[in-house]
Design a protein around this motif. Sequence first.
Motif, PDB file in Angstrom:
ATOM      1  N   ILE A  63     -10.457   5.456  13.262  1.00  0.00           N
ATOM      2  CA  ILE A  63      -9.118   5.820  12.795  1.00  0.00           C
ATOM      3  C   ILE A  63      -9.028   7.249  12.293  1.00  0.00           C
ATOM      4  O   ILE A  63      -8.082   7.974  12.598  1.00  0.00           O
ATOM      5  N   GLU A  64     -10.013   7.715  11.532  1.00  0.00           N
ATOM      6  CA  GLU A  64      -9.954   9.097  11.058  1.00  0.00           C
ATOM      7  C   GLU A  64      -9.887  10.072  12.226  1.00  0.00           C
ATOM      8  O   GLU A  64      -9.075  10.991  12.249  1.00  0.00           O
ATOM      9  N   VAL A 119      -6.392   9.897  13.967  1.00  0.00           N
ATOM     10  CA  VAL A 119      -5.315  10.606  13.254  1.00  0.00           C
ATOM     11  C   VAL A 119      -5.530  12.113  13.358  1.00  0.00           C
ATOM     12  O   VAL A 119      -4.594  12.874  13.611  1.00  0.00           O
ATOM     13  N   GLY A 127      -8.001  -4.379   8.704  1.00  0.00           N
ATOM     14  CA  GLY A 127      -7.977  -3.891   7.331  1.00  0.00           C
ATOM     15  C   GLY A 127      -8.265  -2.420   7.191  1.00  0.00           C
ATOM     16  O   GLY A 127      -8.425  -1.911   6.084  1.00  0.00           O
ATOM     17  N   GLN A 128      -8.307  -1.701   8.304  1.00  0.00           N
ATOM     18  CA  GLN A 128      -8.576  -0.261   8.191  1.00  0.00           C
ATOM     19  C   GLN A 128      -7.357   0.496   7.666  1.00  0.00           C
ATOM     20  O   GLN A 128      -7.490   1.577   7.105  1.00  0.00           O
ATOM     21  N   VAL A 129      -6.176  -0.091   7.891  1.00  0.00           N
ATOM     22  CA  VAL A 129      -4.936   0.599   7.521  1.00  0.00           C
ATOM     23  C   VAL A 129      -4.084  -0.333   6.664  1.00  0.00           C
ATOM     24  O   VAL A 129      -4.039  -1.537   6.912  1.00  0.00           O
ATOM     25  N   ARG A 130      -3.430   0.255   5.683  1.00  0.00           N
ATOM     26  CA  ARG A 130      -2.583  -0.551   4.831  1.00  0.00           C
ATOM     27  C   ARG A 130      -1.423  -1.121   5.649  1.00  0.00           C
ATOM     28  O   ARG A 130      -0.865  -0.436   6.509  1.00  0.00           O
ATOM     29  N   ILE A 179       2.166   0.642   6.612  1.00  0.00           N
ATOM     30  CA  ILE A 179       2.280   1.808   7.496  1.00  0.00           C
ATOM     31  C   ILE A 179       2.919   1.426   8.826  1.00  0.00           C
ATOM     32  O   ILE A 179       2.487   0.512   9.506  1.00  0.00           O
ATOM     33  N   ASP A 220      -5.396  15.335   5.998  1.00  0.00           N
ATOM     34  CA  ASP A 220      -5.891  14.830   4.711  1.00  0.00           C
ATOM     35  C   ASP A 220      -4.832  14.015   3.988  1.00  0.00           C
ATOM     36  O   ASP A 220      -5.095  12.928   3.473  1.00  0.00           O
ATOM     37  N   LEU A 254      -2.191  12.495   5.209  1.00  0.00           N
ATOM     38  CA  LEU A 254      -1.901  11.236   5.890  1.00  0.00           C
ATOM     39  C   LEU A 254      -2.974  10.204   5.595  1.00  0.00           C
ATOM     40  O   LEU A 254      -2.678   9.024   5.334  1.00  0.00           O
ATOM     41  N   LEU A 255      -4.214  10.634   5.625  1.00  0.00           N
ATOM     42  CA  LEU A 255      -5.292   9.654   5.484  1.00  0.00           C
ATOM     43  C   LEU A 255      -5.402   9.129   4.055  1.00  0.00           C
ATOM     44  O   LEU A 255      -5.551   7.925   3.838  1.00  0.00           O
ATOM     45  N   HIS A 256      -5.264  10.008   3.078  1.00  0.00           N
ATOM     46  CA  HIS A 256      -5.574   9.588   1.719  1.00  0.00           C
ATOM     47  C   HIS A 256      -4.405   9.556   0.764  1.00  0.00           C
ATOM     48  O   HIS A 256      -4.553   9.118  -0.382  1.00  0.00           O
TER      49      HIS A 256
END
Lengths: 195, 195, 195, 195
Positions: free
Chosen positions: A83-84, A87, A147-150, A153, A187, A189-191
């Motif tokens: 995923i990182e 994105v 579960g990698q992404v909330r 989203i 950064d 977007l990811l965190h």
Amino acid sequence: MAQGRTTHTLGPHQDPAVDAAVLAATRRLLVEVGYSGMTIHGIAAAAGVGRPAIYRRWPSKAHIVHEAVFPPLTPEWVSENQIENEVRRLVFGTVALFGDPVVREAIPGLMSEMRADPTLQKMLDERLQAGVRDKLTQSLADWTRTGQVRPEIKATTLLDVMAGTAIFALSIRNVDDLESVATSLTDLLLHGILG
Amino acid sequence: MAQGRTTHTLGPHQDPAVDAAVLAATRRLLVEVGYSGMTIHGIAAAAGVGRPAIYRRWPSKAHIVHEAVFPPLTPEWVSENQIENEVRRLVFGTVALFGDPVVREAIPGLMSEMRADPTLQKMLDERLQAGVRDKLTQSLADWTRTGQVRPEIKATTLLDVMAGTAIFALSIRNVDDLESVATSLTDLLLHGILG
Amino acid sequence: MAQGRTTHTLGPHQDPAVDAAVLAATRRLLVEVGYSGMTIHGIAAAAGVGRPAIYRRWPSKAHIVHEAVFPPLTPEWVSENQIENEVRRLVFGTVALFGDPVVREAIPGLMSEMRADPTLQKMLDERLQAGVRDKLTQSLADWTRTGQVRPEIKATTLLDVMAGTAIFALSIRNVDDLESVATSLTDLLLHGILG
Amino acid sequence: MAQGRTTHTLGPHQDPAVDAAVLAATRRLLVEVGYSGMTIHGIAAAAGVGRPAIYRRWPSKAHIVHEAVFPPLTPEWVSENQIENEVRRLVFGTVALFGDPVVREAIPGLMSEMRADPTLQKMLDERLQAGVRDKLTQSLADWTRTGQVRPEIKATTLLDVMAGTAIFALSIRNVDDLESVATSLTDLLLHGILG
DNA sequence: TCTTAAACGAGACGGTACGTCTGGTCTTGAA
DNA sequence: TTCAAGACCAGACGTACCGTCTCGTTTAAGA
């Protein structure tokens, strides 16, 4: 540009050289005089082509620019599992696309005319977003399941943020440092912003 | 000729009623015919005003729209200490601003002409962003010091994301559900996408 | 916009019908609203023609009027040997020309603009006087040789008197009795005032 | 020019200095920019005077020029008994009047506007011709009775010839040699052209 | 002395013509 | 049936001038 000067080479078939000359001239003029400074007559003159030849192909300046600026093929943007990386690739791709000097000039003009021409709106959406949206929706579903992404989203939000931020920073604020824009946005977007 | 049929009430001073009539007519026409469908002549006619009275005040259609659309005062946007509330307020304010039907129509046209007119670029930046940017920069510094916000976060990035996303969703994709846009964006900004 | 509603019949060549319509409308408007009441827009509207089509052909209102009012061919005015008949023919021809209602309206306007436009001055001189002047000069030389005319008489003086008197009486004083004007002037020219 | 700059010196009475400044500026501008190049605004600026002060006094540019150009008093032109001297004096006076550079510029413009403004027509006729016409009519009656002048000669014809010829030669053909024009015309009037 | 009334410079007002430019359609004549 | 060329109508552009009007000041003349 096309050829000779007062002659043409194809009988009753559209000459591909005319298309190419017009699109090349459009790209050139976009950065030279800007979208609003560009006229159909100016494009025709710069391409060494008659105006009717242009009207025969495109219904408006926006359509010419649209075809001149965006590649006819949607690149294979969404494909990774990580995923990182995914994105990051999407953001850097978006920033690179909207950071092209030709695209920077074209985007605000196209946006402006889109509001009055739904045809154009649809064309641009299909060209730029539709493919990515579908794939991203699917990927998000997978990532959410694992579960990698909330789960809050949504794909449209992500695309709005990526495209909107790129357009705002590059076409409106005219920022030059693409790297910095892309990195910061990735950064964020990811965190998120919370520590 | 039969001229000078009507009267005005202020001697050698510009009549505020003319300003008001022009700006009101501009707002009305923006939603009726759109930015590109608007002409100086049309504005003058709709405002019941002569064209020279408009040229005396504004150098271009974009300047009229700019003044018609954005309130002359920068609202007191950045003020809270509670970071979640503050971000939420900023996002909802931005979305509300760019979600106004008049602003939706005006933004793409203004953006298009900004690229050719640095004056306009500066005016819009000062009107919409400068004040907020300074305050937000200061707030971020505080929050970073107290560890509420990750140190990588920059004010310009936040503003690019908020304004860009709002413009893209509202002026370009023409989304109607402001609530949803603002909520999603707030969530994304605060927490990022990672689970 | 809905444009290009009407058609024209000649490809990349100027349409003579447009010339004719403009010149006819000009003649009509001259007597209806007078020279100073005539506008390029008004001519275009009355001729059912676009304004650019007029600007493509003539540089100013004066040039249109000049062409509309004066026939493109210099008539064969000076030809007889009998001096009395010749002078009579010249005077009556001049009075008839400047007595035409269209010419009456056109002359003062043209004269006024000639002072600021040497081009126009030359055009009018060539159109109206040059041919006649040369022929008259030659005739006068013959007549002087045979003693029919006093040697002090010069062609330019004669033409100044004929044209000036006609213009003054007809365009300025607006006299209606052409016959009387021409007869009196002929008599005066031939015999002077002394008994 | 008039005075101070933002003050004036007379209470509720028109300031003669304003009249004088305007008329002087009009004469100056006539030869500098020509009749058609002259504007009310330009005259006001050149005279150091407000535009309303001009509109308070004269209804149109033509009326200003009329007053600026022609002396308010009709000179004592017709007075001699000796017919040759009298005609010579009339012709030289007329040529001198219309040969003045200011008058040369003013005449075609005034003539042009006379056709649309009968008021102006009457003013000019009274100012320039009425007095002379009456006196000349009377003189001609005397001369005809004594056989000095042929009975066919009418005063209006003589005045048409003198004024028309002078205007044509000086305002239209822009001849510089006043002496020659006046001499030739005097000779022609007195003796006709026949040998 | 105080008030009234008019002229003053300045300049904004609605209106309109100017001459230029662009858009989109059409026809020509050649290929 | 295409092409380059270019004329066509429609109409917006920004500038300039028109003639009217109001402002705020100044000043002469009447009360």
